[in-house]
Motif scaffolding. Structure first.
Motif, PDB file in Angstrom:
ATOM      1  N   GLN B   6      57.683 -13.459  47.578  1.00  0.00           N
ATOM      2  CA  GLN B   6      56.859 -13.965  48.665  1.00  0.00           C
ATOM      3  C   GLN B   6      57.021 -13.060  49.871  1.00  0.00           C
ATOM      4  OE1 GLN B   6      58.370 -18.470  47.890  1.00  0.00           O
ATOM      5  NE2 GLN B   6      57.247 -18.201  49.792  1.00  0.00           N
ATOM      6  N   THR B   7      55.946 -12.905  50.623  1.00  0.00           N
ATOM      7  CA  THR B   7      56.020 -12.191  51.888  1.00  0.00           C
ATOM      8  C   THR B   7      55.175 -12.916  52.918  1.00  0.00           C
ATOM      9  OG1 THR B   7      54.184 -10.768  51.185  1.00  0.00           O
ATOM     10  CG2 THR B   7      56.420  -9.897  50.911  1.00  0.00           C
ATOM     11  N   SER B  20      48.937 -15.927  57.133  1.00  0.00           N
ATOM     12  CA  SER B  20      48.890 -15.975  55.672  1.00  0.00           C
ATOM     13  C   SER B  20      50.256 -15.678  55.077  1.00  0.00           C
ATOM     14  CB  SER B  20      47.897 -14.941  55.143  1.00  0.00           C
ATOM     15  OG  SER B  20      46.579 -15.298  55.455  1.00  0.00           O
ATOM     16  N   LYS B  22      51.917 -14.557  51.260  1.00  0.00           N
ATOM     17  CA  LYS B  22      51.500 -14.040  49.957  1.00  0.00           C
ATOM     18  C   LYS B  22      52.553 -14.313  48.898  1.00  0.00           C
ATOM     19  CE  LYS B  22      48.518 -10.487  51.791  1.00  0.00           C
ATOM     20  NZ  LYS B  22      48.049  -9.107  51.718  1.00  0.00           N
ATOM     21  N   CYS B  23      52.091 -14.502  47.681  1.00  0.00           N
ATOM     22  CA  CYS B  23      52.994 -14.742  46.563  1.00  0.00           C
ATOM     23  C   CYS B  23      52.517 -13.970  45.346  1.00  0.00           C
ATOM     24  CB  CYS B  23      53.064 -16.233  46.245  1.00  0.00           C
ATOM     25  SG  CYS B  23      54.103 -16.610  44.814  1.00  0.00           S
ATOM     26  N   GLU B  24      53.471 -13.377  44.651  1.00  0.00           N
ATOM     27  CA  GLU B  24      53.163 -12.650  43.424  1.00  0.00           C
ATOM     28  C   GLU B  24      54.201 -12.966  42.364  1.00  0.00           C
ATOM     29  OE1 GLU B  24      53.169  -8.406  43.898  1.00  0.00           O
ATOM     30  OE2 GLU B  24      52.710  -8.025  41.799  1.00  0.00           O
ATOM     31  N   TRP B  34      52.197 -23.990  45.364  1.00  0.00           N
ATOM     32  CA  TRP B  34      52.759 -23.922  46.703  1.00  0.00           C
ATOM     33  C   TRP B  34      53.419 -25.262  47.012  1.00  0.00           C
ATOM     34  CZ3 TRP B  34      54.069 -19.961  49.387  1.00  0.00           C
ATOM     35  CH2 TRP B  34      53.335 -18.763  49.320  1.00  0.00           C
ATOM     36  N   SER B  68      43.571 -17.573  45.001  1.00  0.00           N
ATOM     37  CA  SER B  68      44.183 -16.910  43.859  1.00  0.00           C
ATOM     38  C   SER B  68      43.251 -15.814  43.365  1.00  0.00           C
ATOM     39  CB  SER B  68      44.458 -17.929  42.755  1.00  0.00           C
ATOM     40  OG  SER B  68      45.098 -17.307  41.656  1.00  0.00           O
ATOM     41  N   HIS B  73      48.755 -13.806  41.423  1.00  0.00           N
ATOM     42  CA  HIS B  73      48.843 -13.924  42.870  1.00  0.00           C
ATOM     43  C   HIS B  73      48.300 -15.266  43.341  1.00  0.00           C
ATOM     44  CE1 HIS B  73      48.906  -9.536  42.274  1.00  0.00           C
ATOM     45  NE2 HIS B  73      49.637  -9.508  43.378  1.00  0.00           N
ATOM     46  N   ASN B  75      47.950 -16.868  47.255  1.00  0.00           N
ATOM     47  CA  ASN B  75      48.198 -16.726  48.684  1.00  0.00           C
ATOM     48  C   ASN B  75      47.868 -18.031  49.394  1.00  0.00           C
ATOM     49  OD1 ASN B  75      48.775 -13.989  48.104  1.00  0.00           O
ATOM     50  ND2 ASN B  75      46.594 -13.469  48.291  1.00  0.00           N
ATOM     51  N   HIS B  77      46.694 -19.404  53.197  1.00  0.00           N
ATOM     52  CA  HIS B  77      46.248 -19.114  54.552  1.00  0.00           C
ATOM     53  C   HIS B  77      46.271 -20.405  55.367  1.00  0.00           C
ATOM     54  CE1 HIS B  77      44.330 -16.725  57.642  1.00  0.00           C
ATOM     55  NE2 HIS B  77      43.548 -17.759  57.882  1.00  0.00           N
ATOM     56  N   CYS B  91      56.638 -20.684  46.874  1.00  0.00           N
ATOM     57  CA  CYS B  91      55.699 -20.430  45.803  1.00  0.00           C
ATOM     58  C   CYS B  91      56.479 -20.573  44.494  1.00  0.00           C
ATOM     59  CB  CYS B  91      55.162 -19.005  45.956  1.00  0.00           C
ATOM     60  SG  CYS B  91      54.118 -18.441  44.622  1.00  0.00           S
TER      61      CYS B  91
END
Lengths: 113, 110
Positions: B6-7, B20, B22-24, B34, B68, B73, B75, B77, B91
């Motif tokens: 996650q970032t 936002s 982000k998740c990968e 989430w 998505s 991924h 994300n 927002h 995530c």
């Protein structure tokens, strides 16, 4: 609504002792149960799971017991170590519940050296 | 080779801003989630996607919008941030019935 709850929010044990963390669930349709461990600053991590057709499952130093009669789940940690200090969550997957996992409130385990 | 990343890890922002997260995941899982974790450690599910399709949408304010772009991924927002949005957001991705969580994003709204 249905929920997964814990009997003890905080548990303090001496290093080397055994720990028992308890969990009550109310959804009789749940057929899969999981214990997660969350260390400080990290995300929850899978520890052990059990299906409803079993009443006991053992891992390395951990054992999960399931009592469907009283809808009770417990996690036993043998020879508790400082690294076991964390928040522990029980979780249930209701049968036919799709992709939704219901998490309990969590129990914080303190291990005293 | 982190499984779920996650970032950012920390996010400090003012009320009213839009941000936002982000998740990968590199586990090849089809399902992602989430969660919001409050100060009492309670994990509340917010959304879930399966193969880029929204399958769980709990009672979350519509200021929160997941996206998505592909199944690796997911994300999140958030518009018009409020003080009550301060929490840790996790995530997760799911294999069969077990979830794998990311390290969390600590959001503080001032």
């Amino acid at each position: 609504g249905e929920s997964v709850g814990l009997h003890l929010p905080t548990l303090s044990v001496q290093e080397g002792d055994n720990s028992i963390i308890n969990c009550a669930y109310s959804n009789s349709a749940s057929d899969y149960f999981i214990w997660y461990k969350q260390e400080s600053g990290k995300g929850p991590q899978f520890i052990i799971d059990i299906r409803s057709n079993m009443d006991k499952r053992q891992g390395q130093r951990v054992t999960v017991l399931l009592n469907k009669t009283v809808k009770h789940l417990s996690l036993q940690i043998a020879a508790t170590q400082p690294g076991d200090s964390a928040v522990y969550f029980c979780a249930e997957n209701p049968h036919g519940g799709g992709f939704k996992t219901i998490f309990g409130a969590g129990t914080r385990l303190f291990v005293k050296a | 080779d982190t499984a779920v990343s996650q970032t950012p890890k920390y996010l400090v922002t003012q009320m009213g801003n839009d941000k936002s997260i982000k998740c990968e995941q590199n586990l090849g899982h089809d399902t992602m989630y989430w969660y919001k974790q409050d100060s009492k450690k309670f994990l509340k599910i917010m959304f879930s996607y399966n193969n880029k399709e929204l399958i769980i949408n709990e009672t979350v304010p519509n200021r929160f919008s997941p996206k998505s772009p592909d199944k690796a991924h997911l994300n999140l927002h958030i518009n018009s941030l409020e003080l009550g949005d301060s929490a840790v957001y996790f995530c997760a991705s799911m294999a069969t019935e077990t979830q794998y969580f990311g390290p969390g994003t600590r959001l503080l709204v001032l």
